[in-house]
Design an enzyme around this catalytic site. Structure first.
Site, PDB file in Angstrom:
ATOM      1  N   HIS A 218       6.728 -22.913 -83.555  1.00 51.22           N
ATOM      2  CA  HIS A 218       8.053 -22.458 -83.960  1.00 51.22           C
ATOM      3  C   HIS A 218       7.966 -21.318 -84.969  1.00 51.22           C
ATOM      4  O   HIS A 218       8.751 -20.367 -84.919  1.00 51.22           O
ATOM      5  CB  HIS A 218       8.838 -23.628 -84.552  1.00 51.22           C
ATOM      6  CG  HIS A 218       9.344 -24.590 -83.529  1.00 51.22           C
ATOM      7  ND1 HIS A 218       9.661 -25.891 -83.812  1.00 51.22           N
ATOM      8  CD2 HIS A 218       9.582 -24.428 -82.212  1.00 51.22           C
ATOM      9  CE1 HIS A 218      10.088 -26.495 -82.720  1.00 51.22           C
ATOM     10  NE2 HIS A 218      10.037 -25.633 -81.734  1.00 51.22           N
ATOM     11  N   CYS A 520       8.139 -14.603 -69.140  1.00 47.62           N
ATOM     12  CA  CYS A 520       9.168 -14.735 -70.164  1.00 47.62           C
ATOM     13  C   CYS A 520       8.684 -15.546 -71.355  1.00 47.62           C
ATOM     14  O   CYS A 520       9.463 -15.883 -72.243  1.00 47.62           O
ATOM     15  CB  CYS A 520      10.441 -15.369 -69.595  1.00 47.62           C
ATOM     16  SG  CYS A 520      10.211 -17.030 -68.941  1.00 47.62           S
TER      17      CYS A 520
END
Length: 589
Positions: A218, A520
């Site tokens: 993250h 992606c």
């Protein structure tokens, strides 16, 4: 609190010099001082003093047994604190966009997680003070998450952040976080929670260096979205004294400690030249000899799409749809979903938009879906698999996308709504999904993030019109490496030759089928790796809008043949660092 007892202004007389390094022009410089090596995450150069997050955490205080008639009050204090923390995180999520909004929503949900909250209440009912119950239960859950590994192990940092915020609320002390330093500085930490990373000001925190984490953690994802140079998994990072001048190279993965002034000024000058070229780049994506590579944006919702539409991108390569679902007690209506999708399609009117269906489960549970208990959620019911038990969830989402796309190009050209499913693993799953998408008048595709799907790409492409490779999960599953583990950061690096070999195979399948193959995942934001992916045959790259200009400049500085040579060099390497070096040599040679 931060420690900055000996901070000094850099010798150049400026607090920061940043840019990007698409072609590796500034790589390989030598320094007179020590150089710490880590895993490169976000390209960029930053020079400034170190600040560190102090290790102080809310202290639960001395333990004791709570009287029976006072336990309800302790439980109520915990409930109120957890609710307050969740509301604050949701408020921050509503002000954020992209991946930051998603992870903040997920962290807010963790503050009210039924299992965690129930365990704390049970401990309180047994006589433990609320602060001690919070600390003890969190420690138990962290051990459990570590044993499970994968995405659950990644959530340990998030859970500990929630613990500290809830403890602070119960105890009435300031909520932990990162304050604004007195001058632009390099933040060094063991690791960072999403709530802290998402709130960073790039003008104050000019680079991130962490001891733990991987290239798809993250921290890395949000740093990339913010455009802050970042290096993770740096041994010795926490030994850097506050105030120490460091030169952070996010593209090279190095942290030079007190580097010689002449070398520093020379590198900063070269980076400024690159920065000017990047700032002026307007697209479209192509190599120096005109080989087209569509550069697309990853977006989260209508708000982030409207911001991304002003960037030099050719469309949306990934619309994550989870945000509208994560913080809800009930599924959003078809009309609500359609309104949000329409905002994205309107923002990119006439341009390609790829919408990923709900990627729920694992670390993104839905309150209104019974996910059950799973020994290893990262390998459990997530993505398209949720539709097995809740098929209407997918049907209603496709209905909403169809409503939003009505009247737009339905043939897959500019303005078409293209829809792809996450976590597809079999040809049958691809076939079934494609049929339902076509019945809704939309263009079907799938994510390639399960190794089985990469191996069967030829057959899957017979069923769908396009595929997009999600390198974050693909890397994690191929290498069997927790992407949050600093010790395993080399294995969770998308530069791993095994991962690149699977990408190459999918790209070959796309060429044979005459269908597009995109990337992606976070790999698409790495300028050098973007060139390698182009050389492997990938036709589009989708990344955080902040990374697009860097990638565009990197591509326009090299020919397609050079990209192919770099791809061959990376495939022939024996490790991720070796692949990175071999590719850079081919790109700059």
């Amino acid at each position: 609190m931060y420690e900055d007892d000996a901070a000094v202004v850099p010798a150049t007389g400026e607090a920061i010099a940043r840019a990007t390094e698409p072609g590796g022009a500034a790589s390989g410089a030598s320094f007179g001082g020590q150089v710490l090596a880590g895993t490169p995450v976000v390209p960029g150069l930053a020079y400034g003093p170190v600040i560190r997050i102090a290790a102080d955490r809310p202290d639960p205080g001395p333990g004791y047994e709570v009287a029976a008639d006072a336990r309800d009050a302790q439980a109520a204090a915990f409930d109120e604190a957890a609710r307050t923390v969740a509301e604050r995180l949701r408020k921050r999520a509503s002000a954020a966009s992209g991946a930051a909004a998603e992870v903040l929503q997920a962290t807010a949900a963790m503050a009210e997680d039924r299992g965690w909250c129930a365990a704390v209440r049970k401990a309180v009912a047994a006589g433990s003070p609320a602060p001690h119950a919070v600390a003890a239960v969190t420690a138990e859950f962290s051990v459990m998450f570590e044993k499970v590994g994968g995405l659950m192990a990644e959530r340990i940092t998030d859970l500990e952040d929630v613990r500290d915020r809830v403890l602070a609320e119960i105890l009435g002390v300031p909520e932990p976080g990162i304050p604004v330093p007195p001058r632009p500085s390099v933040l060094v930490a063991d690791d960072l929670a999403p709530a802290d990373t998402s709130g960073l000001d790039p003008e104050s925190i000019i680079a991130l260096v962490t001891r733990r984490g991987g290239p798809t953690s993250h921290t890395a994802i949000i740093a990339r979205q913010l455009g802050i140079p970042c290096v993770v998994a740096v041994p010795g990072a926490m030994e850097l004294a506050p105030g120490t001048l460091v030169l952070v190279d996010g593209g090279e993965g190095s942290v030079a400690v007190e580097p010689p002034h002449a070398d520093t000024e020379s590198r900063i000058a070269r980076w400024r030249e690159d920065a000017a070229a990047i700032h002026e780049w307007t697209g479209p994506g192509a190599t120096a000899d005109g080989h087209a590579v569509a550069l697309l944006a990853n977006v989260q919702d209508g708000a982030s799409a409207e911001v991304a539409a002003s960037a030099p991108v050719e469309g949306v390569g990934l619309l994550r749809t989870e945000l509208a679902f994560l913080d809800r007690d009930a599924e959003p209506s078809v009309a609500e979903q359609a309104e949000e999708y329409s905002r994205v399609l309107d923002a990119f009117e006439g341009r390609k938009v790829v919408i990923r269906t709900l990627d729920a489960g694992s670390d993104k549970p839905l309150r209104f879906v019974d996910h059950g208990e799973e020994a290893n959620p990262a390998l459990g019911v997530r993505g398209i698999r949720v539709a097995r038990s809740s098929p209407a969830l997918l049907s209603r989402q496709l209905e909403a996308i169809s409503l939003a796309a009505r009247g737009r190009d339905a043939d897959g050209g500019a303005g078409a709504a293209m829809v792809m499913a996450p976590m597809v693993a079999t040809v049958d799953e691809a076939r079934t999904f494609a049929a339902e998408v076509r019945a809704a008048g939309l263009v079907p595709g799938v994510m390639i993030e399960v190794p089985a799907a990469a191996v069967l790409a030829d057959r899957i492409l017979e069923e769908v019109d396009f595929v997009s490779i999600g390198t974050n999960d693909l890397t994690q599953y191929v290498m069997a490496a927790d992407r949050m583990s600093g010790e395993l950061a080399e294995f969770s690096d998308p530069w791993q030759p095994a991962v690149l070999a699977l990408v190459a195979g999918v790209a070959r399948a796309g060429r044979r089928a005459g269908k597009p193959v995109g990337v992606c995942g976070e790999a698409a934001a790495d300028p050098a790796l973007a060139c390698v992916l182009t050389g492997l045959g990938v036709t589009s790259l989708s990344a955080a809008p902040a990374a697009i200009r860097q990638v565009g400049v990197a591509l326009e500085r090299v020919t397609h043949a050079c990209c192919e040579a770099a791809a061959d060099a990376a495939l022939g390497a024996s490790s991720a660092p070796a692949a990175r070096e071999a590719a850079r040599a081919a790109l700059t040679g």
